[in-house]
Design an enzyme around this catalytic site. Structure first.
Site, PDB file in Angstrom:
ATOM      1  N   CYS A  64       0.368  -1.370  -0.056  1.00 32.19           N
ATOM      2  CA  CYS A  64       0.116  -0.032   0.079  1.00 32.19           C
ATOM      3  C   CYS A  64       1.112   0.967  -0.438  1.00 32.19           C
ATOM      4  CB  CYS A  64      -1.379   0.196   1.472  1.00 32.19           C
ATOM      5  SG  CYS A  64      -2.018   0.963   1.011  1.00 32.19           S
ATOM      6  N   HIS A 113      -3.534  -5.211  -0.448  1.00 32.06           N
ATOM      7  CA  HIS A 113      -2.798  -5.076   1.451  1.00 32.06           C
ATOM      8  C   HIS A 113      -3.165  -7.147   1.433  1.00 32.06           C
ATOM      9  CE1 HIS A 113      -3.045  -1.571   4.034  1.00 32.06           C
ATOM     10  NE2 HIS A 113      -3.464  -1.124   3.025  1.00 32.06           N
ATOM     11  N   GLU A 166      -1.484  -9.017   3.739  1.00 29.36           N
ATOM     12  CA  GLU A 166      -1.372  -9.318   4.986  1.00 29.36           C
ATOM     13  C   GLU A 166      -2.975  -9.483   5.452  1.00 29.36           C
ATOM     14  OE1 GLU A 166      -1.005  -6.274   4.408  1.00 29.36           O
ATOM     15  OE2 GLU A 166      -2.046  -4.472   5.593  1.00 29.36           O
TER      16      GLU A 166
END
Ligand code: MN
Length: 240
Positions: free
Chosen positions: A105, A210, A212
């Site tokens: 990001c 994102h 994660e």
């Protein structure tokens, strides 16, 4: 021995460091040891990187436009100059060492600026396309909301082995002019740059979404990205 992954933190107003647990969980899950870096360590970056095997540039607030030769546009969000300083110093030093870098990001934006590129400070007001998608989703963090099309012959395609994936999206900035030594490896259907990789470094990949959060939600593609980064960091550690 596991590779140590240095992770930049997100700034709060008093420059406290904070990091969503999804980053450290994803690094741990992939077999790395997360090490969160506070602000103000720019003078000691060489020593910090000497005990690190990979650099993860995390998400967060906007990059100060001074770093890409611009002044603030009306829709620029919050900026923390101290974060820019430490991240730019870390990124340049990691590139010089050919250390694996994974940008997420804000991390893709920071990497692009470190390599001389520029940003849209706010895509809704600056990126003029009737096809523009919603890049600041209101859905939960692990939910994919738009597609990303992956180019042929690059590290992202090697990892993902698919021409299109679905990703989440929490950004109002994006890459405008691409840094000289980077190449675009994925875009969304409105033409926004969603991933870049370095043209010559062994592993230097950054994504606008994102992974994660998607990895935490069980997404296999997102897990592959973390596995590839941690694997590259382990290789770097063994060869260092
Ligand atoms: Mn997006």
């Amino acid at each position: 021995m596991k590779p140590i992954i240095a992770i930049t933190a997100c700034a709060e107003d008093d420059l406290s460091s904070r990091l969503n647990a999804a980053y450290s969980k994803s690094v741990l899950e992939a077999g790395g040891i997360p090490m969160i870096l506070p602000f103000g360590v720019e003078a000691d970056v060489a020593q910090i990187l000497s005990i690190s095997d990979g650099l993860l540039l995390s998400g967060g607030h906007d990059v100060h436009p001074f770093h890409f030769g611009a002044e603030p546009s009306p829709k620029l969000g919050q900026i923390y100059p101290e974060r820019d300083t430490v991240e730019l110093t870390l990124t340049n030093a990691a590139i010089a060492r050919q250390m694996p870098i994974f940008g997420i990001c804000r991390g893709i934006q920071l990497l692009n600026v470190a390599l001389g590129g520029t940003l849209y400070q706010d895509i809704d007001s600056e990126y003029h396309s009737s096809k523009l998608l919603k890049h600041t989703q209101q859905a939960a963090r692990g939910v994919a909301t738009h597609y990303v099309n992956i180019e042929q012959d690059n590290v992202l395609m090697q990892i993902v082995e698919r021409e299109q994936i679905a990703v989440n999206s929490y950004h109002h900035q994006a890459i405008n002019v691409v840094g000289e030594t980077l190449k675009v490896v994925a875009k969304s259907n409105d033409g926004i740059i969603e991933a870049v990789s370095h043209q010559s470094l062994p592993f230097c990949l950054a994504v606008q979404w994102h992974p994660e959060e998607q990895a935490l939600a069980g997404d296999e593609v997102a897990k592959k990205l973390f596995n590839a980064f941690v694997e590259a960091s382990l290789k770097y550690k063994r060869e260092a």
